[in-house]
Design a protein around this motif. Structure first.
Motif, PDB file in Angstrom:
ATOM      1  N   TYR A   1       0.832  -1.201   0.000  1.00 31.12           N
ATOM      2  CA  TYR A   1       0.000   0.000   0.000  1.00 31.12           C
ATOM      3  C   TYR A   1       0.869   1.254   0.000  1.00 31.12           C
ATOM      4  O   TYR A   1       0.538   2.245  -0.657  1.00 31.12           O
ATOM      5  CB  TYR A   1      -0.930   0.019   1.209  1.00 31.12           C
ATOM      6  N   GLN A   2       1.990   1.229   0.707  1.00 30.31           N
ATOM      7  CA  GLN A   2       2.898   2.370   0.722  1.00 30.31           C
ATOM      8  C   GLN A   2       3.435   2.649  -0.675  1.00 30.31           C
ATOM      9  O   GLN A   2       3.473   3.799  -1.121  1.00 30.31           O
ATOM     10  CB  GLN A   2       4.077   2.107   1.653  1.00 30.31           C
ATOM     11  N   ILE A   3       3.840   1.596  -1.366  1.00 22.50           N
ATOM     12  CA  ILE A   3       4.402   1.749  -2.710  1.00 22.50           C
ATOM     13  C   ILE A   3       3.354   2.287  -3.675  1.00 22.50           C
ATOM     14  O   ILE A   3       3.614   3.222  -4.447  1.00 22.50           O
ATOM     15  CB  ILE A   3       4.987   0.415  -3.210  1.00 22.50           C
ATOM     16  N   LEU A   4       2.155   1.719  -3.640  1.00 20.09           N
ATOM     17  CA  LEU A   4       1.112   2.139  -4.580  1.00 20.09           C
ATOM     18  C   LEU A   4       0.653   3.573  -4.318  1.00 20.09           C
ATOM     19  O   LEU A   4       0.463   4.354  -5.255  1.00 20.09           O
ATOM     20  CB  LEU A   4      -0.063   1.171  -4.533  1.00 20.09           C
ATOM     21  N   PHE A   5       0.461   3.925  -3.052  1.00 25.49           N
ATOM     22  CA  PHE A   5       0.081   5.307  -2.745  1.00 25.49           C
ATOM     23  C   PHE A   5       1.212   6.269  -3.102  1.00 25.49           C
ATOM     24  O   PHE A   5       0.980   7.370  -3.594  1.00 25.49           O
ATOM     25  CB  PHE A   5      -0.287   5.461  -1.264  1.00 25.49           C
TER      26      PHE A   5
ATOM     27  N   LEU B   1      -1.923   6.186 -16.343  1.00 28.44           N
ATOM     28  CA  LEU B   1      -1.137   5.297 -15.485  1.00 28.44           C
ATOM     29  C   LEU B   1      -1.578   5.402 -14.025  1.00 28.44           C
ATOM     30  O   LEU B   1      -1.650   4.395 -13.311  1.00 28.44           O
ATOM     31  CB  LEU B   1       0.349   5.626 -15.605  1.00 28.44           C
ATOM     32  N   ASN B   2      -1.904   6.602 -13.610  1.00 28.37           N
ATOM     33  CA  ASN B   2      -2.380   6.820 -12.254  1.00 28.37           C
ATOM     34  C   ASN B   2      -3.726   6.127 -12.026  1.00 28.37           C
ATOM     35  O   ASN B   2      -3.971   5.575 -10.959  1.00 28.37           O
ATOM     36  CB  ASN B   2      -2.491   8.321 -11.985  1.00 28.37           C
ATOM     37  N   MET B   3      -4.582   6.152 -13.042  1.00 31.00           N
ATOM     38  CA  MET B   3      -5.861   5.437 -12.928  1.00 31.00           C
ATOM     39  C   MET B   3      -5.638   3.935 -12.776  1.00 31.00           C
ATOM     40  O   MET B   3      -6.309   3.281 -11.976  1.00 31.00           O
ATOM     41  CB  MET B   3      -6.737   5.707 -14.156  1.00 31.00           C
ATOM     42  N   ILE B   4      -4.695   3.392 -13.536  1.00 36.08           N
ATOM     43  CA  ILE B   4      -4.391   1.962 -13.435  1.00 36.08           C
ATOM     44  C   ILE B   4      -3.872   1.633 -12.045  1.00 36.08           C
ATOM     45  O   ILE B   4      -4.280   0.623 -11.441  1.00 36.08           O
ATOM     46  CB  ILE B   4      -3.388   1.553 -14.540  1.00 36.08           C
ATOM     47  N   LEU B   5      -2.987   2.466 -11.510  1.00 41.60           N
ATOM     48  CA  LEU B   5      -2.480   2.244 -10.154  1.00 41.60           C
ATOM     49  C   LEU B   5      -3.599   2.292  -9.120  1.00 41.60           C
ATOM     50  O   LEU B   5      -3.643   1.470  -8.202  1.00 41.60           O
ATOM     51  CB  LEU B   5      -1.424   3.291  -9.803  1.00 41.60           C
ATOM     52  N   ASN B   6      -4.491   3.239  -9.272  1.00 41.70           N
ATOM     53  CA  ASN B   6      -5.609   3.335  -8.332  1.00 41.70           C
ATOM     54  C   ASN B   6      -6.572   2.162  -8.476  1.00 41.70           C
ATOM     55  O   ASN B   6      -7.165   1.718  -7.486  1.00 41.70           O
ATOM     56  CB  ASN B   6      -6.334   4.663  -8.499  1.00 41.70           C
ATOM     57  N   LEU B   7      -6.747   1.646  -9.685  1.00 42.22           N
ATOM     58  CA  LEU B   7      -7.574   0.454  -9.866  1.00 42.22           C
ATOM     59  C   LEU B   7      -6.938  -0.767  -9.195  1.00 42.22           C
ATOM     60  O   LEU B   7      -7.638  -1.589  -8.591  1.00 42.22           O
ATOM     61  CB  LEU B   7      -7.821   0.183 -11.342  1.00 42.22           C
ATOM     62  N   ILE B   8      -5.616  -0.885  -9.297  1.00 46.07           N
ATOM     63  CA  ILE B   8      -4.919  -1.973  -8.618  1.00 46.07           C
ATOM     64  C   ILE B   8      -5.077  -1.829  -7.106  1.00 46.07           C
ATOM     65  O   ILE B   8      -5.353  -2.806  -6.403  1.00 46.07           O
ATOM     66  CB  ILE B   8      -3.430  -1.988  -9.029  1.00 46.07           C
ATOM     67  N   LEU B   9      -4.921  -0.618  -6.617  1.00 48.64           N
ATOM     68  CA  LEU B   9      -5.080  -0.352  -5.192  1.00 48.64           C
ATOM     69  C   LEU B   9      -6.498  -0.667  -4.733  1.00 48.64           C
ATOM     70  O   LEU B   9      -6.700  -1.312  -3.694  1.00 48.64           O
ATOM     71  CB  LEU B   9      -4.740   1.109  -4.919  1.00 48.64           C
TER      72      LEU B   9
END
Length: 137
Positions: free
Chosen positions: A43-47, A73-81
């Motif tokens: 979670y630290q890495i993704l945020f 890319l930020n949307m993809i990261l937030n979807l993964i999160l």
């Protein structure tokens, strides 16, 4: 320019992924202990990556296409999160003794994704306006 509406949306995203996770817990554990994102390295890495992409997108306001890609890319990261949060909440349901209550911090990626979509719409609108002015020349 920094006064565009997409910069406002991106500033809201920065607050959502860079500041509010420190304030709101993701969920509450047994005994009322709050679980923040700092407890897990993933979670630290993704945020952190999401915050970095938001700052890069705000800084690259002159390059609209690059800003658009950073937001995607930020949307993809937030979807993964968000997927990790949903997996965790479904894997450890509210009836088990480990997780007793979901926190508001789990909804931060959803609001962030909505703001990123609105920012991309504004970027696309700006890009179309610039292309239409170039056609008139």
């Amino acid at each position: 320019m920094l006064q565009r509406i997409q910069t406002v949306y991106l500033a809201i995203v920065f607050i959502l992924v860079g500041v509010l996770p420190f304030v709101f817990p993701l969920w509450k554990l047994e005994g009322g202990k709050e679980f923040y994102f700092m407890s897990k390295m993933v979670y630290q890495i993704l945020f952190g990556l999401s915050t970095a992409l938001t700052v890069l997108s705000i800084i690259s306001f002159k390059k609209r296409q690059q800003q658009f890609v950073f937001n995607r890319l930020n949307m993809i990261l937030n979807l993964i999160l968000l997927g990790l949060f949903v997996y965790r909440s479904l894997n450890l349901s509210g009836e088990t003794p480990v997780v007793s209550e979901k926190g508001i911090g789990m909804f931060l990626p959803i609001i962030s994704i909505v703001m990123l979509v609105l920012a991309n719409k504004a970027i696309k609108k700006d890009e179309d306006l610039v292309k239409s002015v170039d056609r008139l020349r």
